[in-house]
Design a protein around this motif. Structure first.
Motif, PDB file in Angstrom:
ATOM      1  N   ARG A  94       0.843  -1.208   0.000  1.00  0.00           N
ATOM      2  CA  ARG A  94       0.000   0.000   0.000  1.00  0.00           C
ATOM      3  C   ARG A  94       0.876   1.256   0.000  1.00  0.00           C
ATOM      4  O   ARG A  94       0.574   2.237  -0.688  1.00  0.00           O
ATOM      5  N   TRP A  95       1.925   1.219   0.796  1.00  0.00           N
ATOM      6  CA  TRP A  95       2.800   2.405   0.887  1.00  0.00           C
ATOM      7  C   TRP A  95       3.479   2.675  -0.449  1.00  0.00           C
ATOM      8  O   TRP A  95       3.545   3.849  -0.892  1.00  0.00           O
ATOM      9  N   ASN A  96       3.939   1.684  -1.132  1.00  0.00           N
ATOM     10  CA  ASN A  96       4.565   1.860  -2.437  1.00  0.00           C
ATOM     11  C   ASN A  96       3.559   2.405  -3.453  1.00  0.00           C
ATOM     12  O   ASN A  96       3.912   3.229  -4.309  1.00  0.00           O
ATOM     13  N   ASN A  97       2.341   1.909  -3.394  1.00  0.00           N
ATOM     14  CA  ASN A  97       1.307   2.399  -4.313  1.00  0.00           C
ATOM     15  C   ASN A  97       1.040   3.882  -4.084  1.00  0.00           C
ATOM     16  O   ASN A  97       0.873   4.674  -5.027  1.00  0.00           O
ATOM     17  N   ILE A  98       0.939   4.284  -2.792  1.00  0.00           N
ATOM     18  CA  ILE A  98       0.679   5.698  -2.470  1.00  0.00           C
ATOM     19  C   ILE A  98       1.858   6.558  -2.934  1.00  0.00           C
ATOM     20  O   ILE A  98       1.682   7.668  -3.489  1.00  0.00           O
ATOM     21  N   LYS A  99       3.077   6.075  -2.707  1.00  0.00           N
ATOM     22  CA  LYS A  99       4.261   6.835  -3.078  1.00  0.00           C
ATOM     23  C   LYS A  99       4.341   7.014  -4.580  1.00  0.00           C
ATOM     24  O   LYS A  99       4.668   8.106  -5.077  1.00  0.00           O
ATOM     25  N   ARG A 100       3.994   5.966  -5.334  1.00  0.00           N
ATOM     26  CA  ARG A 100       4.036   6.040  -6.773  1.00  0.00           C
ATOM     27  C   ARG A 100       2.983   7.021  -7.308  1.00  0.00           C
ATOM     28  O   ARG A 100       3.230   7.789  -8.240  1.00  0.00           O
ATOM     29  N   ALA A 101       1.845   7.038  -6.706  1.00  0.00           N
ATOM     30  CA  ALA A 101       0.762   7.933  -7.141  1.00  0.00           C
ATOM     31  C   ALA A 101       1.143   9.391  -6.887  1.00  0.00           C
ATOM     32  O   ALA A 101       0.837  10.285  -7.683  1.00  0.00           O
ATOM     33  N   GLN A 123       4.170  10.697  -6.790  1.00  0.00           N
ATOM     34  CA  GLN A 123       5.165  11.105  -7.774  1.00  0.00           C
ATOM     35  C   GLN A 123       4.542  11.407  -9.118  1.00  0.00           C
ATOM     36  O   GLN A 123       4.942  12.341  -9.804  1.00  0.00           O
ATOM     37  N   GLU A 124       3.558  10.644  -9.535  1.00  0.00           N
ATOM     38  CA  GLU A 124       2.916  10.869 -10.823  1.00  0.00           C
ATOM     39  C   GLU A 124       2.160  12.184 -10.830  1.00  0.00           C
ATOM     40  O   GLU A 124       2.112  12.878 -11.858  1.00  0.00           O
ATOM     41  N   GLU A 125       1.561  12.621  -9.713  1.00  0.00           N
ATOM     42  CA  GLU A 125       0.838  13.879  -9.661  1.00  0.00           C
ATOM     43  C   GLU A 125       1.809  15.080  -9.815  1.00  0.00           C
ATOM     44  O   GLU A 125       1.494  16.071 -10.456  1.00  0.00           O
ATOM     45  N   LYS A 126       2.987  14.950  -9.205  1.00  0.00           N
ATOM     46  CA  LYS A 126       3.960  16.025  -9.326  1.00  0.00           C
ATOM     47  C   LYS A 126       4.425  16.203 -10.759  1.00  0.00           C
ATOM     48  O   LYS A 126       4.663  17.287 -11.242  1.00  0.00           O
ATOM     49  N   VAL A 127       4.588  15.159 -11.482  1.00  0.00           N
ATOM     50  CA  VAL A 127       5.042  15.226 -12.867  1.00  0.00           C
ATOM     51  C   VAL A 127       3.924  15.840 -13.710  1.00  0.00           C
ATOM     52  O   VAL A 127       4.143  16.659 -14.549  1.00  0.00           O
TER      53      VAL A 127
END
Length: 315
Positions: free
Chosen positions: A302-309, A311-315
Motif C-alpha cells: 500500500r505504501w509503495n502504491n501511495i508513493k508512486r501515485a 510522484q505521478e501527480e507532481k510530474v
C-alpha cells in the motif's frame, strides 16, 4: 465378471444355500464381487438386516444344582448296554471264560457274577440280553453239594432249574466234571462243570450307598454317601471356576490402572497441561508469524502504491 457372478449364484443356488425370490422383498441386499488369484470370484453380502429376522435358538446349560434337583433321589446312571431291574444293574461279558475267570472279570468291572433274585429279573434279563445260548450266572454249590449260594456266599432263594432233565443233578453231560457251577440256557438253569467256557452275566446291587451303580461305564465314580457326593461337586465347581485375574479385561485394567497417589495425579496433571500448552503455543506462534509477515507485506505494498501515485501527480 457378470457371467462369473451369474454362474456363482447358480452354483450356490444348486447347493441349496440361497433360493430365488420372486417380487419385491425387504431382505434384498447388494453384493460385492471380489476376484480371487485362482480366477474364481468371492461373493460378499451384508446380512445385517436379514439376520434381524432370524429367531435365535437358546440352549442354556443347566447348573449342577439344577441337575441334582432333577435327579430327585434317583441315582441310577446305567449305561445303555446295561439293564436295571430288581435293585440291580446287569451287563454282559461277551468273552468265553470259565466260571472263575468270569467272576474275576465281573469284579474288575465293579460287580460280581450275576445274582438273579426273582422271576421279574429272570424275565427282564432274557428279553433285554436275548439269551438263547449258554451264559454263566453267579450260582454254585462248590463248598457244599446241593446248597446253592451266590458269589457273596448267600443262600439262593430263587431258582429256575430245568426240571425236565432232572436239574440240578451234579453232572455235566459234556465235560467229565461234576456240575458245581450254574449256567442259563434258553431261560433254564443247568448244573455245569466250572471249567467250561461261556459268556458271562455280571451284576451290581443298586442301593442307597451306591450313587453310580453301573460299573461298566468308563471312568466310573463310586460315591458312597451324600457328603462325598457334595465334596466332589464342590471340587468340580472349583475346577470349572474361571480365574478372572487372567482375563484380558482384567489385564487391561491392571496395565491402565489409575494411580491413587496425590503426588502422581498432581505431577501427571501438571506435566500433561504443560505439554499441551507448549504444543498449542508452538502452533499459535507459527501462525502468528505468518500473520505478521502477511500484514507487513500488505502495508509495504500500500505504501509503495501511495508513493508512486504522489510522484505521478507532481510530474
Amino acid at each position: 465378471m457378470r457371467e462369473k457372478t451369474e454362474a456363482k449364484l447358480k452354483e450356490i443356488q444348486n447347493m441349496d444355500i440361497i433360493e430365488p425370490v420372486e417380487g419385491p422383498s425387504s431382505w434384498v441386499r447388494p453384493i460385492a464381487v471380489t476376484p480371487k488369484q485362482s480366477g474364481d470370484i468371492r461373493l460378499c453380502v451384508d446380512m445385517t438386516q436379514a439376520n434381524e429376522a432370524i429367531i435365535k435358538e437358546r440352549h442354556p446349560i443347566p447348573t449342577i444344582d439344577e441337575i441334582l434337583n432333577e435327579l430327585n433321589g434317583s441315582y441310577s446312571l446305567c449305561d445303555k448296554n446295561a439293564l436295571h431291574v430288581s435293585g440291580r444293574c446287569y451287563w454282559k461279558i461277551t468273552e468265553y471264560l470259565n466260571f472263575f475267570n468270569a467272576h474275576k472279570r465281573c469284579q474288575a468291572e465293579g460287580g460280581i457274577l450275576a445274582e438273579i433274585p426273582d422271576q421279574e429279573a429272570q424275565t427282564e434279563i432274557m428279553v433285554f440280553f436275548y439269551l438263547p445260548r449258554d451264559i454263566w450266572i453267579g450260582v454254585n454249590d462248590i463248598k457244599e453239594e446241593g446248597k446253592f449260594v451266590n458269589m457273596l456266599n448267600e443262600t439262593v432263594s430263587y431258582t429256575n432249574w430245568d426240571w425236565t432233565s432232572g436239574e440240578p443233578n451234579n453232572k455235566d453231560p459234556v465235560a467229565a466234571d461234576v456240575g458245581d457251577c450254574v449256567r442259563i440256557s434258553h431261560g433254564r438253569w443247568f448244573d455245569t462243570g466250572c471249567f467250561r467256557t461261556f459268556h458271562a452275566l455280571c451284576s451290581q446291587r443298586h442301593n442307597i450307598e451306591c450313587k453310580c451303580p453301573c460299573a461298566i461305564m468308563k471312568n466310573r465314580v463310586i460315591i458312597k454317601n451324600e457328603a462325598e457326593l457334595l465334596t466332589k461337586i464342590d471340587n468340580m465347581k472349583k475346577e470349572l471356576t474361571v480365574n478372572k485375574s487372567l482375563l484380558s479385561s482384567s489385564i487391561r485394567k491392571r496395565t491402565s490402572a489409575v494411580d491413587p497417589r496425590p503426588s502422581a495425579s498432581i505431577v501427571g496433571g501438571t506435566i500433561s497441561v504443560v505439554i499441551i500448552a507448549t504444543f498449542v503455543g508452538f502452533i499459535a506462534l507459527s501462525d502468528l508469524t505468518r500473520v505478521i509477515n502477511f500484514c507487513w507485506k500488505t502495508i509495504l505494498k500500500r505504501w509503495n502504491n501511495i508513493k508512486r501515485a504522489t510522484q505521478e501527480e507532481k510530474v
